[in-house]
Structures are given as C-alpha cells and as structure tokens.
Design an enzyme around this catalytic site. Structure first.
Site, PDB file in Angstrom:
ATOM      1  N   LYS A   1     -56.905   8.242  32.728  1.00  0.00           N
ATOM      2  CA  LYS A   1     -56.020   7.390  31.923  1.00  0.00           C
ATOM      3  C   LYS A   1     -55.430   6.248  32.769  1.00  0.00           C
ATOM      4  O   LYS A   1     -55.205   5.150  32.267  1.00  0.00           O
ATOM      5  CB  LYS A   1     -54.911   8.241  31.297  1.00  0.00           C
TER       6      LYS A   1
ATOM      7  N   TYR B   1     -57.725  14.223  34.049  1.00  0.00           N
ATOM      8  CA  TYR B   1     -57.298  13.550  32.815  1.00  0.00           C
ATOM      9  C   TYR B   1     -56.353  12.386  33.153  1.00  0.00           C
ATOM     10  O   TYR B   1     -56.561  11.254  32.714  1.00  0.00           O
ATOM     11  CB  TYR B   1     -56.604  14.554  31.895  1.00  0.00           C
ATOM     12  N   ALA B   2     -55.322  12.676  33.950  1.00  0.00           N
ATOM     13  CA  ALA B   2     -54.340  11.640  34.287  1.00  0.00           C
ATOM     14  C   ALA B   2     -55.003  10.484  35.041  1.00  0.00           C
ATOM     15  O   ALA B   2     -54.711   9.312  34.789  1.00  0.00           O
ATOM     16  CB  ALA B   2     -53.215  12.246  35.119  1.00  0.00           C
TER      17      ALA B   2
ATOM     18  N   GLY C   1     -64.003   9.194  18.720  1.00  0.00           N
ATOM     19  CA  GLY C   1     -63.307  10.488  18.760  1.00  0.00           C
ATOM     20  C   GLY C   1     -62.351  10.674  17.607  1.00  0.00           C
ATOM     21  O   GLY C   1     -61.237  11.159  17.793  1.00  0.00           O
TER      22      GLY C   1
ATOM     23  N   SER D   1     -52.211   7.049  28.247  1.00  0.00           N
ATOM     24  CA  SER D   1     -51.301   8.204  28.168  1.00  0.00           C
ATOM     25  C   SER D   1     -50.188   8.037  29.191  1.00  0.00           C
ATOM     26  O   SER D   1     -50.383   7.420  30.246  1.00  0.00           O
ATOM     27  CB  SER D   1     -52.078   9.487  28.476  1.00  0.00           C
TER      28      SER D   1
ATOM     29  N   ASN E   1     -60.667   5.828  21.680  1.00  0.00           N
ATOM     30  CA  ASN E   1     -59.712   6.943  21.525  1.00  0.00           C
ATOM     31  C   ASN E   1     -60.265   8.271  22.044  1.00  0.00           C
ATOM     32  O   ASN E   1     -59.504   9.139  22.460  1.00  0.00           O
ATOM     33  CB  ASN E   1     -59.359   7.061  20.028  1.00  0.00           C
TER      34      ASN E   1
HETATM   35  N1  LIG Z   1     -52.126  14.264  21.556  1.00  0.00           N
HETATM   36  C1  LIG Z   1     -51.320  13.812  22.511  1.00  0.00           C
HETATM   37  O1  LIG Z   1     -50.218  14.330  22.748  1.00  0.00           O
HETATM   38  C2  LIG Z   1     -51.729  12.600  23.325  1.00  0.00           C
HETATM   39  C3  LIG Z   1     -50.834  12.050  24.246  1.00  0.00           C
HETATM   40  C4  LIG Z   1     -51.213  10.942  24.999  1.00  0.00           C
HETATM   41  C5  LIG Z   1     -52.468  10.389  24.815  1.00  0.00           C
HETATM   42  N2  LIG Z   1     -53.328  10.932  23.923  1.00  0.00           N
HETATM   43  C6  LIG Z   1     -54.649  10.327  23.800  1.00  0.00           C
HETATM   44  O2  LIG Z   1     -54.949  10.081  22.430  1.00  0.00           O
HETATM   45  C7  LIG Z   1     -56.341  10.268  22.195  1.00  0.00           C
HETATM   46  C8  LIG Z   1     -56.542  11.287  21.091  1.00  0.00           C
HETATM   47  O3  LIG Z   1     -55.877  12.482  21.435  1.00  0.00           O
HETATM   48  P1  LIG Z   1     -55.937  13.777  20.489  1.00  0.00           P
HETATM   49  O4  LIG Z   1     -54.810  14.634  20.868  1.00  0.00           O
HETATM   50  O5  LIG Z   1     -56.117  13.362  19.069  1.00  0.00           O
HETATM   51  O6  LIG Z   1     -57.305  14.455  21.032  1.00  0.00           O
HETATM   52  P2  LIG Z   1     -58.214  15.572  20.381  1.00  0.00           P
HETATM   53  O7  LIG Z   1     -58.725  16.424  21.492  1.00  0.00           O
HETATM   54  O8  LIG Z   1     -57.529  16.240  19.231  1.00  0.00           O
HETATM   55  O9  LIG Z   1     -59.445  14.722  19.772  1.00  0.00           O
HETATM   56  C9  LIG Z   1     -60.367  14.090  20.603  1.00  0.00           C
HETATM   57  C10 LIG Z   1     -61.636  13.815  19.818  1.00  0.00           C
HETATM   58  O10 LIG Z   1     -62.572  13.228  20.737  1.00  0.00           O
HETATM   59  C11 LIG Z   1     -63.842  13.777  20.473  1.00  0.00           C
HETATM   60  N3  LIG Z   1     -64.704  13.679  21.640  1.00  0.00           N
HETATM   61  C12 LIG Z   1     -64.727  14.466  22.731  1.00  0.00           C
HETATM   62  N4  LIG Z   1     -65.720  14.078  23.564  1.00  0.00           N
HETATM   63  C13 LIG Z   1     -66.317  13.017  22.971  1.00  0.00           C
HETATM   64  C14 LIG Z   1     -67.410  12.177  23.333  1.00  0.00           C
HETATM   65  N5  LIG Z   1     -68.119  12.386  24.447  1.00  0.00           N
HETATM   66  N6  LIG Z   1     -67.746  11.168  22.511  1.00  0.00           N
HETATM   67  C15 LIG Z   1     -67.054  10.963  21.357  1.00  0.00           C
HETATM   68  N7  LIG Z   1     -66.042  11.742  20.937  1.00  0.00           N
HETATM   69  C16 LIG Z   1     -65.675  12.757  21.763  1.00  0.00           C
HETATM   70  C17 LIG Z   1     -63.572  15.231  20.047  1.00  0.00           C
HETATM   71  O11 LIG Z   1     -64.666  15.760  19.342  1.00  0.00           O
HETATM   72  C18 LIG Z   1     -62.295  15.069  19.234  1.00  0.00           C
HETATM   73  O12 LIG Z   1     -62.595  14.880  17.872  1.00  0.00           O
HETATM   74  C19 LIG Z   1     -56.940  10.682  23.531  1.00  0.00           C
HETATM   75  O13 LIG Z   1     -57.428   9.545  24.208  1.00  0.00           O
HETATM   76  C20 LIG Z   1     -55.750  11.256  24.281  1.00  0.00           C
HETATM   77  O14 LIG Z   1     -55.904  11.198  25.672  1.00  0.00           O
HETATM   78  C21 LIG Z   1     -52.993  12.030  23.168  1.00  0.00           C
END
Ligand SMILES: NC(=O)c1ccc[n+]([C@@H]2O[C@H](COP(=O)([O-])OP(=O)(O)OC[C@H]3O[C@@H](n4cnc5c(N)ncnc54)[C@H](O)[C@@H]3O)[C@@H](O)[C@H]2O)c1
Length: 247
Positions: free
Chosen positions: A156, A152-153, A9, A138, A86
C-alpha cells in the site's frame, strides 16, 4: 455523455460498494474480479438487465486481462473513463512468519496489479485526452500497519508512490490519479475475520471518533475523485481513518 468505469476486485466488500455508487452516479460499470462467477452474479445484483453493469473475470496479476477487459468496454460502450484499482490480498500474517512466496504474492496482486492496470488504462486515457485513476491505498501504507501484514502495508505504501508518479506524468493530459486511504472499514469480511470483542476494543480504544468508515462513504469519496469536475485534485491521498492519523 455517459461515462464508463472499471472496478477491480469488486465481487464483494468495498469494490462492490464502489461499483454500486458509480452506477448510482450515472456511470456504466464493469464490475470485475479474479472470481469471474462472483463478478457476474454481483453485477446482476446491481443491474439484472446487464445494460448498465457487466461482470467480468479479471485477474489483476495479468496485464493482458486488463487489455482484454478494456477491449470489451470499448466494444460495448465505446471507451472507458475511470479505473478503480481496488483488488487486494489482505493477509495478517505475523512479521517473522511471512514466507518469501507469500510476500511476492501480495506484492504481485496489490502493487504490480495496480501498476499494470494503470499502465493499460493510462494509454487509453492518453489517446482520448481524459481519464481518472483511483487507487485504494490504506492507513497501513501510511503508518506501517500493525494488525495488517508487513507485505500488505508495504504494497500500500508502494501504491501511494505510484499514485504520485502516474499523477505527475499525466497531469497535463486531463488525467488525474489519486488514492483513498481508509482506516478500518465496516465491510462484512472484517466482521468475519476479527472477533466481535476484539473489534469493539479497536473501535473504542484505537479510533478517536470511535467508528469505522462505512463502505458507502468510502465509495462516495471514490465517486467524487472520479467526477469530471475533480480537475485539480491529482497525486493526492484522501484519508478516512477516524482520526487515527492526522497530517
Ligand atoms: N476493509 C478495510 O477495512 C480496508 C481498509 C483500508 C483499505 N482497504 C482496501 O480496500 C480494498 C478493498 O478491501 P475489502 O475489504 O473490500 O477487500 P476484500 O478482501 O473483501 O475484497 C477484495 C476482492 O479482491 C478480489 N481479488 C483478490 N485477488 C484478486 C486478483 N488477483 N485479481 C482481481 N481481484 C482479486 C477478491 O476476490 C475480493 O473480491 C483493498 O484494496 C483494501 O486494501 C480496505
């Protein structure tokens, strides 16, 4: 010896920051995403030559796609030492509006994707006697999210449990498995999704340090957990939530 890392991802957001920081730390990187075209173009933004970073299509729902990606890395660079789980879906559907199919879909990508990816790479790491798995968890998975969806929660929270199970199973094989649990991170998508006044209110009133984490800082945490020196940290979850939750 140059090590190899695969990030799922990673076409945008945190995954892209993690890929960039791993590259800067000297790793060869497979930048993967379900969207192959975006993975390839994101990889080129980091390394136009393709010598140190390759973009690959990888849908984490399919165990075979992890196997195929690993095969590409072994053929190209001889092995892989680091897996960063990720990829995630991050819907914010209100609790009573989540349809069963949406629940399943989030679980399949976030939790099952982490599970099958870890299985495939743990096997490779066992054969080589070394490996690092870092799972993106998360704060929502620790506290039970509010703004984030229940699915989602829950996914995680499951990832935090899988982190400990894999860590314990492979602890004596020089394989470490850890999680990073951010609170709000200042990725572009958060600014697209959340109106500016609402975001300012969250930052001022809900985050004690009154700031979101930068993606580059979260990526630095991942790089530290990935390093060969990080031998004694396993089954851990490193928090970066601005003081929202202290344990
Ligand atoms: N951004 C935040 O505030 C935050 C906070 C806590 C945790 N996280 C965690 O960090 C990670 C990244 O978050 P983000 O904000 O960059 O997310 P995002 O939504 O910007 O990016 C997620 C990526 O995953 C890809 N994706 C979706 N389904 C997929 C699949 N089936 N196979 C492969 N790739 C796939 C999407 O195309 C995208 O590029 C996630 O696990 C998220 O839960 C993010």
């Amino acid at each position: 010896m140059t090590q190899v890392a695969l990030v799922t991802g990673a076409a945008q957001g945190l995954g892209l920051s993690i890929a960039k920081k791993l590259l800067e730390a000297g790793y060869r990187v497979a930048l993967t995403d379900v969207d192959e075209a975006r993975a390839i173009s994101a990889a080129k933004t980091l390394d136009e030559s393709g010598e140190k970073v390759i973009g690959l299509g990888l849908d984490v729902q399919e165990k075979n796609e992890f196997r195929n990606a690993l095969k590409v890395l072994v053929e190209r660079w001889g092995a892989c030492e680091v897996l960063v789980n990720n990829a995630a879906l991050t819907p914010t559907t209100p609790l009573l509006e989540i349809e069963p199919d949406e629940f399943d879909q989030v679980m399949k990508v976030n939790l099952r994707g982490t599970f099958v990816g870890s299985q495939v790479f743990a096997e490779h790491f066992c054969e080589r006697g070394y490996g690092r798995i870092i799972n993106m968890a998360s704060l929502a998975g620790q506290m039970g999210g509010t703004a984030s969806g229940a699915h989602y929660a829950s996914s995680k929270a499951g990832i935090l449990t899988l982190t400990k199970i894999f860590a314990r199973e492979f602890a004596d094989k020089k394989i470490t498995v850890n999680a990073v649990a951010p609170g709000p991170v200042d990725v572009p998508s958060i600014r697209d999704k959340v109106p500016a006044d609402k975001l300012a209110n969250i930052i001022d009133n809900m985050i004690p340090v009154k700031a979101m984490s930068s993606p580059d800082f979260i990526a630095d945490m991942v790089v530290m957990l990935a390093s060969p020196e990080a031998t004694t940290v396993t089954g851990a979850c490193w928090d970066a939530n601005g003081g929202i939750s202290m344990r």
